[in-house]
Enzyme design. Structure first.
Site, PDB file in Angstrom:
ATOM      1  CG  ASN A 140     -69.938  64.085  33.275  1.00 42.64           C
ATOM      2  OD1 ASN A 140     -69.134  63.901  34.193  1.00 42.64           O
ATOM      3  ND2 ASN A 140     -69.954  63.327  32.189  1.00 42.64           N
ATOM      4  CG  HIS A 145     -67.353  62.577  28.167  1.00 39.55           C
ATOM      5  ND1 HIS A 145     -67.385  61.335  28.768  1.00 39.55           N
ATOM      6  CD2 HIS A 145     -67.093  62.345  26.854  1.00 39.55           C
ATOM      7  CE1 HIS A 145     -67.166  60.404  27.859  1.00 39.55           C
ATOM      8  NE2 HIS A 145     -66.986  60.988  26.691  1.00 39.55           N
ATOM      9  CB  SER A 186     -67.881  67.851  26.043  1.00 40.23           C
ATOM     10  OG  SER A 186     -67.424  67.487  24.762  1.00 40.23           O
ATOM     11  CG  ASP A 224     -70.883  60.401  28.802  1.00 37.76           C
ATOM     12  OD1 ASP A 224     -70.864  61.003  29.884  1.00 37.76           O
ATOM     13  OD2 ASP A 224     -70.195  59.381  28.595  1.00 37.76           O
TER      14      ASP A 224
HETATM   15  C1  GRF Z   1     -61.053  63.429  33.627  1.00 36.46           C
HETATM   16  O1  GRF Z   1     -60.310  63.042  32.537  1.00 36.46           O
HETATM   17  C2  GRF Z   1     -62.528  63.494  33.274  1.00 36.46           C
HETATM   18  O2  GRF Z   1     -62.757  63.834  31.956  1.00 36.46           O
HETATM   19  C3  GRF Z   1     -62.955  62.099  33.522  1.00 36.46           C
HETATM   20  O3  GRF Z   1     -62.240  61.722  34.660  1.00 36.46           O
HETATM   21  C4  GRF Z   1     -61.015  62.429  34.732  1.00 36.46           C
HETATM   22  C5  GRF Z   1     -60.898  63.054  36.067  1.00 36.46           C
HETATM   23  O4  GRF Z   1     -59.649  63.545  36.361  1.00 36.46           O
HETATM   24  N1  GRF Z   1     -64.396  62.024  33.621  1.00 36.46           N
HETATM   25  P1  GRF Z   1     -59.343  64.136  37.811  1.00 36.46           P
HETATM   26  O5  GRF Z   1     -59.800  63.128  38.839  1.00 36.46           O
HETATM   27  O6  GRF Z   1     -60.061  65.431  37.945  1.00 36.46           O
HETATM   28  O7  GRF Z   1     -57.851  64.312  37.828  1.00 36.46           O
END
Ligand code: GRF
Length: 216
Positions: free
Chosen positions: A118, A120, A147, A156
């Site tokens: 994932n 994050h 991360s 997470d």
């Molecule tokens: C990112 O900021 C990620 O960290 C979070 O969701 C967002 C996704 O962005 N979990 P995208 O859809 O890839 O533009």
């Protein structure tokens, strides 16, 4: 030796800019991956448009034929069925905004034996959960970032693999921080997958967290 691409299943819910980076890297032969499918829980997510334009198999698990939203358990069972059929090497949560339960996580990790990562937007273990940028600013943190970690049943909290760190500027707002962290993510996610492909990171035996520092 045959150079078989790492087969990815990507789960996304939103704009899919991280997905786009992976699509571009696959097309430009910069990353030895094969994006086998994109699974999405929002029928109008732009991630779907991006996947379709790249001729990637898409699966929308949002509403049933009568227009009723799928319950969490139904979503997870359907997604598991897709993964069981496709047998990817790695599941990537790239902006997937639905909380996953032990049914799905255990199903992927233990029954199907597929690792799952994932992305994050915080320097874990700090700032798990949502609204990380606003919370980081409110606490007066000097550092922020993103991360990539293994997904386990606790939110997470799985083993951290890689992180990118930036310095919070005095005039940063949640929006500017989000944009700057987003840019870091676009490098961190493909770099992490490349480390997995090249054996720099062994997901069965993670020895260290790789940290990168951004001066931008
Ligand atoms: C990112 O900021 C990620 O960290 C979070 O969701 C967002 C996704 O962005 N979990 P995208 O859809 O890839 O533009």
């Amino acid at each position: 030796m045959k150079n078989i691409p790492l087969k990815l299943a990507i789960l996304a819910s939103g704009s899919g800019s991280n997905l786009q980076v992976l699509i571009d890297k696959q097309l430009n032969n910069e990353l030895n991956i094969d994006i086998a499918c994109v699974i999405c829980n929002k029928e109008n997510a732009y991630a779907l448009t991006r996947a379709k334009s790249a001729n990637i198999n898409t699966f929308i698990i949002d509403k049933d034929d009568t227009g009723k939203p799928y319950k969490r358990v139904e979503f997870e069972q359907r997604a598991l069925d897709i993964l069981r059929q496709l047998q990817p090497d790695l599941v990537v949560l790239a902006g997937f905004m639905k909380i996953l339960t032990p049914l799905f996580i255990g199903g992927v990790n233990n029954d199907l034996n597929i690792p799952m990562i994932n992305l994050h937007p915080s320097i874990l273990p700090a700032y798990k959960g949502l609204d990380t940028h606003a919370r980081v600013l409110k606490s007066g943190e000097r550092l922020h970032g993103c991360s990539v970690h293994l997904v386990t049943e606790e939110l997470d909290a799985g083993q951290i693999l890689t992180q990118s760190v930036l310095i919070v500027k005095p005039n940063d707002t949640p929006t500017t921080l989000q944009e700057r962290v987003h840019a870091l993510e676009h490098t961190l996610l493909p770099r992490t997958i490349d480390f997995i492909i090249k054996g720099v990171i062994d997901l069965d035996d993670v020895k260290q967290i790789y940290q990168f520092f951004s001066h931008k």
